[in-house]
Structure formats: structure tokens, C-alpha cells
Design an enzyme around this catalytic site. Structure first.
Site, PDB file in Angstrom:
ATOM      1  N   ARG A 112       0.798  -1.238   0.000  1.00  0.00           N
ATOM      2  CA  ARG A 112       0.000   0.000   0.000  1.00  0.00           C
ATOM      3  C   ARG A 112       0.823   1.276   0.000  1.00  0.00           C
ATOM      4  NH1 ARG A 112      -3.185  -2.858   3.554  1.00  0.00           N
ATOM      5  NH2 ARG A 112      -5.006  -3.738   2.523  1.00  0.00           N
ATOM      6  N   LYS A 134       3.320  11.933 -10.798  1.00  0.00           N
ATOM      7  CA  LYS A 134       2.455  11.070 -11.610  1.00  0.00           C
ATOM      8  C   LYS A 134       3.217   9.790 -11.902  1.00  0.00           C
ATOM      9  CE  LYS A 134      -0.539  14.159 -14.256  1.00  0.00           C
ATOM     10  NZ  LYS A 134      -0.871  14.559 -15.645  1.00  0.00           N
ATOM     11  N   GLU A 176      10.414  19.856 -24.235  1.00  0.00           N
ATOM     12  CA  GLU A 176       9.573  20.092 -23.043  1.00  0.00           C
ATOM     13  C   GLU A 176      10.029  21.357 -22.303  1.00  0.00           C
ATOM     14  OE1 GLU A 176       6.840  18.376 -22.416  1.00  0.00           O
ATOM     15  OE2 GLU A 176       7.086  16.333 -23.200  1.00  0.00           O
ATOM     16  N   LYS A 214       7.862  23.763 -13.313  1.00  0.00           N
ATOM     17  CA  LYS A 214       6.967  22.617 -13.157  1.00  0.00           C
ATOM     18  C   LYS A 214       6.586  22.443 -11.688  1.00  0.00           C
ATOM     19  CE  LYS A 214       5.559  18.043 -14.224  1.00  0.00           C
ATOM     20  NZ  LYS A 214       5.710  16.756 -14.869  1.00  0.00           N
ATOM     21  N   GLU A 224      -4.176  17.954 -11.119  1.00  0.00           N
ATOM     22  CA  GLU A 224      -4.609  18.405 -12.437  1.00  0.00           C
ATOM     23  C   GLU A 224      -6.085  18.774 -12.517  1.00  0.00           C
ATOM     24  OE1 GLU A 224      -2.635  16.449 -15.636  1.00  0.00           O
ATOM     25  OE2 GLU A 224      -4.056  17.194 -17.098  1.00  0.00           O
ATOM     26  N   ARG A 228      -2.395  22.682 -13.982  1.00  0.00           N
ATOM     27  CA  ARG A 228      -1.487  21.607 -14.419  1.00  0.00           C
ATOM     28  C   ARG A 228      -1.752  21.200 -15.868  1.00  0.00           C
ATOM     29  NH1 ARG A 228       0.919  16.574 -10.798  1.00  0.00           N
ATOM     30  NH2 ARG A 228       2.268  15.806 -12.423  1.00  0.00           N
ATOM     31  N   ASN A 232       0.140  20.546 -20.829  1.00  0.00           N
ATOM     32  CA  ASN A 232      -0.201  19.778 -22.025  1.00  0.00           C
ATOM     33  C   ASN A 232      -0.171  20.604 -23.300  1.00  0.00           C
ATOM     34  OD1 ASN A 232      -0.603  17.262 -20.799  1.00  0.00           O
ATOM     35  ND2 ASN A 232      -2.563  17.971 -20.014  1.00  0.00           N
ATOM     36  N   HIS A 235       0.491  19.020 -26.555  1.00  0.00           N
ATOM     37  CA  HIS A 235       0.253  17.586 -26.378  1.00  0.00           C
ATOM     38  C   HIS A 235      -1.044  17.088 -27.007  1.00  0.00           C
ATOM     39  CE1 HIS A 235       3.668  17.987 -23.790  1.00  0.00           C
ATOM     40  NE2 HIS A 235       3.641  16.722 -23.410  1.00  0.00           N
ATOM     41  N   HIS A 239      -0.490  13.929 -29.251  1.00  0.00           N
ATOM     42  CA  HIS A 239      -1.065  12.604 -29.010  1.00  0.00           C
ATOM     43  C   HIS A 239      -1.704  12.033 -30.275  1.00  0.00           C
ATOM     44  CE1 HIS A 239      -1.234  13.633 -24.456  1.00  0.00           C
ATOM     45  NE2 HIS A 239      -0.073  13.117 -24.812  1.00  0.00           N
ATOM     46  N   HIS A 252       8.460  11.107 -28.080  1.00  0.00           N
ATOM     47  CA  HIS A 252       7.379  11.932 -27.539  1.00  0.00           C
ATOM     48  C   HIS A 252       7.700  13.433 -27.655  1.00  0.00           C
ATOM     49  CE1 HIS A 252       4.315  13.490 -24.899  1.00  0.00           C
ATOM     50  NE2 HIS A 252       5.252  14.008 -24.127  1.00  0.00           N
TER      51      HIS A 252
HETATM   52  N1  NAD Z   1       5.196  11.162 -14.853  1.00  0.00           N
HETATM   53  C1  NAD Z   1       5.173  12.214 -15.615  1.00  0.00           C
HETATM   54  O1  NAD Z   1       4.760  13.300 -15.203  1.00  0.00           O
HETATM   55  C2  NAD Z   1       5.711  12.117 -17.004  1.00  0.00           C
HETATM   56  C3  NAD Z   1       5.950  13.270 -17.745  1.00  0.00           C
HETATM   57  C4  NAD Z   1       6.509  13.137 -19.016  1.00  0.00           C
HETATM   58  C5  NAD Z   1       6.779  11.881 -19.518  1.00  0.00           C
HETATM   59  N2  NAD Z   1       6.515  10.775 -18.771  1.00  0.00           N
HETATM   60  C6  NAD Z   1       6.819   9.439 -19.280  1.00  0.00           C
HETATM   61  O2  NAD Z   1       8.209   9.342 -19.491  1.00  0.00           O
HETATM   62  C7  NAD Z   1       8.460   8.381 -20.511  1.00  0.00           C
HETATM   63  C8  NAD Z   1       9.469   8.951 -21.459  1.00  0.00           C
HETATM   64  O3  NAD Z   1      10.662   9.211 -20.753  1.00  0.00           O
HETATM   65  P1  NAD Z   1      12.059   9.297 -21.487  1.00  0.00           P
HETATM   66  O4  NAD Z   1      11.963  10.231 -22.618  1.00  0.00           O
HETATM   67  O5  NAD Z   1      13.071   9.528 -20.438  1.00  0.00           O
HETATM   68  O6  NAD Z   1      12.190   7.855 -22.171  1.00  0.00           O
HETATM   69  P2  NAD Z   1      12.910   6.506 -21.685  1.00  0.00           P
HETATM   70  O7  NAD Z   1      12.792   6.309 -20.246  1.00  0.00           O
HETATM   71  O8  NAD Z   1      12.395   5.438 -22.570  1.00  0.00           O
HETATM   72  O9  NAD Z   1      14.440   6.787 -22.034  1.00  0.00           O
HETATM   73  C9  NAD Z   1      14.819   6.961 -23.387  1.00  0.00           C
HETATM   74  C10 NAD Z   1      15.980   6.022 -23.765  1.00  0.00           C
HETATM   75  O10 NAD Z   1      17.188   6.541 -23.217  1.00  0.00           O
HETATM   76  C11 NAD Z   1      17.867   5.523 -22.481  1.00  0.00           C
HETATM   77  N3  NAD Z   1      18.642   6.211 -21.448  1.00  0.00           N
HETATM   78  C12 NAD Z   1      18.209   6.681 -20.258  1.00  0.00           C
HETATM   79  N4  NAD Z   1      19.185   7.364 -19.644  1.00  0.00           N
HETATM   80  C13 NAD Z   1      20.274   7.309 -20.454  1.00  0.00           C
HETATM   81  C14 NAD Z   1      21.569   7.832 -20.374  1.00  0.00           C
HETATM   82  N5  NAD Z   1      21.951   8.610 -19.346  1.00  0.00           N
HETATM   83  N6  NAD Z   1      22.433   7.571 -21.383  1.00  0.00           N
HETATM   84  C15 NAD Z   1      22.040   6.829 -22.465  1.00  0.00           C
HETATM   85  N7  NAD Z   1      20.810   6.324 -22.598  1.00  0.00           N
HETATM   86  C16 NAD Z   1      19.932   6.562 -21.603  1.00  0.00           C
HETATM   87  C17 NAD Z   1      16.754   4.649 -21.995  1.00  0.00           C
HETATM   88  O11 NAD Z   1      17.230   3.378 -21.618  1.00  0.00           O
HETATM   89  C18 NAD Z   1      15.827   4.616 -23.216  1.00  0.00           C
HETATM   90  O12 NAD Z   1      16.314   3.711 -24.156  1.00  0.00           O
HETATM   91  C19 NAD Z   1       7.127   8.074 -21.150  1.00  0.00           C
HETATM   92  O13 NAD Z   1       6.706   6.809 -20.737  1.00  0.00           O
HETATM   93  C20 NAD Z   1       6.202   9.144 -20.613  1.00  0.00           C
HETATM   94  O14 NAD Z   1       4.878   8.704 -20.484  1.00  0.00           O
HETATM   95  C21 NAD Z   1       5.994  10.876 -17.534  1.00  0.00           C
HETATM   96 ZN    ZN Z   2       5.284  15.575 -22.694  1.00  0.00          ZN
END
Ligand code: NAD
Ligand code: ZN
Length: 349
Positions: A112, A134, A176, A214, A224, A228, A232, A235, A239, A252
Site C-alpha cells: 500500500r 504522476k 519540453e 513545473k 490536475e 497543471r 499539455n 500535447h 497525441h 514523444h
Molecule cells: N510522470 C510524468 O509526469 C511524465 C511526464 C513526461 C513523460 N513521462 C513518461 O516518461 C516516458 C518517457 O521518458 P524518457 O523520454 O526519459 O524515455 P525513456 O525512459 O524510454 O528513455 C529513453 C531512452 O534513453 C535511455 N537512457 C536513459 N538514460 C540514459 C543515459 N543517461 N544515457 C544513455 N541512454 C539513456 C533509456 O534506456 C531509453 O532507451 C514516457 O513513458 C512518458 O509517459 C511521464
Molecule cells: Zn510531454
């Protein structure tokens, strides 16, 4: 430097975001580092030298958005049970946003809810995903549709991890940052226009401002209900683009870059943004080799796809638009014909 994040401090929701060389972290509990083989190969040894705890375990999950699933989270939970983690144990998310979202969700679920810490290693996760609490996973119905709000105990942002990040992934994070600047802070936008993000000090400053912005937004509106949603910007369009291209063509952040250009075109159409301001945004995106064009084959189809977005409540599409650079307007009162005329601008004639 420290960016404090102040949510409801009566609950245990206050925590700090540290932006600096990763300090030595010591815990008197069991700790599990959740990471993937890519990040581990580059940086796990360095991290292990910095983490001290009763016991330190490493749990690796496969790399990639396609593994951001309940199944992977369940495998993490299983491994925590096998290793007899208790309610005081702590998880460390060590990777990009995918790792951060899943680790946070596993922490929210395990017995939990246990504590977790974010050590984001992509630019996108440093400026965006690791801040705000999130957490969640994808399923066959869409992205991030299953999840929980679960705030980390702390976030440690060390830009040094970004040295191994592929250039395209880096640029996706910059998109971003540009989003934050256009919505909230004209001075920050000016700064980004002249910034050399290959310079470590400048990069740190740029990350700091995005995180601050942020954190301010999330502090005002954790769940949100209001402001918040401004995060987007770009976005709503992104999307649809991600969907149309089956999440394979664009990262993304790249889809968000195009989405911002489309939102800006709508803002120009409504007289909220000047053509030259819209051009400044394009120029900045192009500097990071981010895409700024997209061919809409069927504007009608594109328009109907807006309604699949979970953010479009009550059959009304909420458009987050810039009002000049550094301000925003949220509009859910736009005539379909106005939006369609802008989508047509992205058609092939
Ligand atoms: N929680 C939130 O508020 C929020 C906000 C924005 C995005 N997200 C989520 O985040 C995800 C995208 O995150 P991302 O862009 O970091 O993608 P990711 O986590 O897939 O990382 C991108 C790639 O880079 C690699 N990588 C990571 N660190 C590295 C480093 N230092 N050197 C070399 N390679 C490295 C990873 O292994 C992966 O292959 C999505 O799932 C999205 O939904 C969440
Ligand atoms: Zn985004």
C-alpha cells in the site's frame, strides 16, 4: 542548488529536488535500485559507489516504452517480495521517464505504498517526468491510463548522466523545456534562444528553471484540476500524431515539438500570437533538429482523434494556447471550423 517542492506539507508531500552532482546517499533501510540494461551499463557502477544502505539490491527491467506495463511492475513487486522488502524499504528509480513512472507506481502499490527516490537520467525525465508525482503504466487502451499519484521522497538531478544520452533523446527533452518557456516565462525563452546547452553550467541553469516552473505548477495543482493542464501545451496535437504514426516515427518530445507548432498556428489564427513569435518558436525547435512539420492527410480524421484524448472531457477539446510568449490561454470554446481551417494548413496543398 535545491528546488523545494511544496505540496500539502501537512501530509508528507514536501520534498526537495536537488540539481547537482549526485551526493552520497545513505539509508538505514533496504534499498532496491530499479533500472534497465542500457542505463546500468553506463552508470550503475557510479551509482552503487554513492548509495549506502542496509542492503542494496538491483532490479533490472527491459528497456523500452513497450515494457511500461502492469506485467513489468508485477515482476518488480514479485522480486521485492522474494527479497523480503518491508514497509520501510525504499526504491530508487534510476533511468528515464519509463523507469521513473514504473518505479513510482511499484512504490505506490507495494504494501500500500513505500517511499521512492527519483534519479532521472534523461533530459526529459530530469525536467519533466521526475517532477510531480504522476506514476503509472500503459495498457492496450492507451498510454498512462493506469497509475497513481505518488510523490517521491526526493529527486536528484545530475546533468552529468546526460553525457551518454543520444542527441535525439536530448532534443526531445529540450522540447519540453521550450514548452515551459512559451507557457510561463518569456525571460526563460530569451535565455534558451541564446543558451549553449552543451555548456554544463548553462545546461544546469536551464534544467533548474524548467524544474522550478513545473514544481510551481504542481504545487498549485497536484491532481490536475486546473493549471497543471497547461503542461499539455502541444500535447493535444502530439497525441494524435503519436497515434497516427503508431508511436514509431517520433519520440514523444519530437511529437510535442510539432504539436506546439500546430497549437501556435491556431493561436496565430485567433490573434493570440504574432507570426514572428510563432517563427521564434520554430527557429528554437529547429536549432535542436526537432521536427516542425507534419503532413495531415485527413483533417477530419485528425480532428475526430482529439476526442480519444483522455484530457478532452465532456466532448469538448481543451486547447492550451500561447498568448504571446510566456503566457497561456486555455480554450474549450473553439468552433470546429476554426480548428479545421488550421489543420488544413498542414495538408498537402
Ligand atoms: N510522470 C510524468 O509526469 C511524465 C511526464 C513526461 C513523460 N513521462 C513518461 O516518461 C516516458 C518517457 O521518458 P524518457 O523520454 O526519459 O524515455 P525513456 O525512459 O524510454 O528513455 C529513453 C531512452 O534513453 C535511455 N537512457 C536513459 N538514460 C540514459 C543515459 N543517461 N544515457 C544513455 N541512454 C539513456 C533509456 O534506456 C531509453 O532507451 C514516457 O513513458 C512518458 O509517459 C511521464
Ligand atoms: Zn510531454
Amino acid at each position: 542548488m535545491i528546488v523545494p517542492i511544496t505540496l500539502d506539507c501537512s501530509a508528507t508531500l514536501c520534498y526537495d529536488i536537488m540539481i547537482d552532482t549526485l551526493p552520497k546517499l545513505t539509508f538505514d533501510t533496504k534499498v532496491a535500485i530499479i533500472t534497465n540494461p542500457t542505463v546500468a551499463a553506463y552508470h550503475l557502477d557510479a551509482l552503487l559507489l554513492r548509495v549506502g544502505a542496509k542492503r542494496v539490491e538491483v532490479i533490472e527491467v527491459p528497456d523500452g516504452e513497450s515494457y511500461k506495463t502492469l506485467r513489468t511492475v508485477e515482476s518488480v513487486l514479485d522480486q521485492l517480495f522474494e527479497r523480503q522488502f518491508d514497509r520501510k524499504s525504499l526504491l530508487i528509480a534510476f533511468g528515464g521517464g519509463v523507469i521513473g513512472d514504473m518505479t513510482g507506481f511499484a512504490a505506490a502499490l507495494y504494501q500500500r505504498g513505500i517511499d521512492f527516490i527519483q534519479i532521472p537520467t534523461t533530459l526529459l525525465s530530469q525536467v519533466d517526468a521526475s517532477v510531480g508525482g504522476k506514476t503509472g503504466v500503459n495498457n492496450r487502451y492507451g498510454k498512462n491510463l493506469i497509475g497513481a499519484f505518488h510523490q517521491p521522497r526526493a529527486v536528484y538531478i545530475d546533468p552529468a548522466f546526460l553525457r551518454t544520452l543520444p542527441r535525439r533523446e536530448f532534443a526531445a527533452g529540450v522540447a519540453e523545456m521550450i514548452k515551459m518557456a512559451v507557457m510561463f516565462d518569456a525571460t526563460y525563452f530569451d535565455f534558451l534562444e541564446s543558451a549553449d546547452l552543451d555548456d554544463t553550467y548553462t545546461l544546469k541553469e536551464a534544467i533548474r528553471r524548467s524544474v522550478e516552473l513545473k514544481a510551481e505548477v504542481v504545487s498549485q495543482d497536484e491532481r490536475e484540476a486546473g493549471i497543471r493542464a497547461v503542461l499539455n501545451y502541444g500535447h493535444t496535437f502530439a497525441h494524435v500524431i503519436e497515434n497516427e504514426t503508431q508511436y514509431t516515427t517520433y519520440l514523444h518530445g519530437e511529437a510535442v515539438a510539432i504539436g506546439m507548432v500546430m497549437a501556435n498556428a491556431l493561436a496565430v489564427r485567433l490573434g493570440l500570437l504574432s507570426v514572428s513569435e510563432a517563427q521564434r518558436v520554430v527557429d528554437l525547435l529547429v536549432r535542436y533538429a526537432l521536427p516542425v512539420t507534419y503532413l495531415i492527410n485527413d483533417a477530419n480524421d485528425f480532428y475526430t482523434h482529439f476526442f480519444l484524448d483522455k484530457k478532452s472531457a465532456n466532448d469538448k477539446i481543451k486547447f492550451i494556447l500561447p498568448q504571446g510568449i510566456g503566457n497561456y490561454q486555455v480554450r474549450d470554446d473553439l468552433d470546429a471550423s476554426v480548428v479545421m481551417s488550421v489543420l488544413m494548413q498542414f495538408g498537402d496543398d
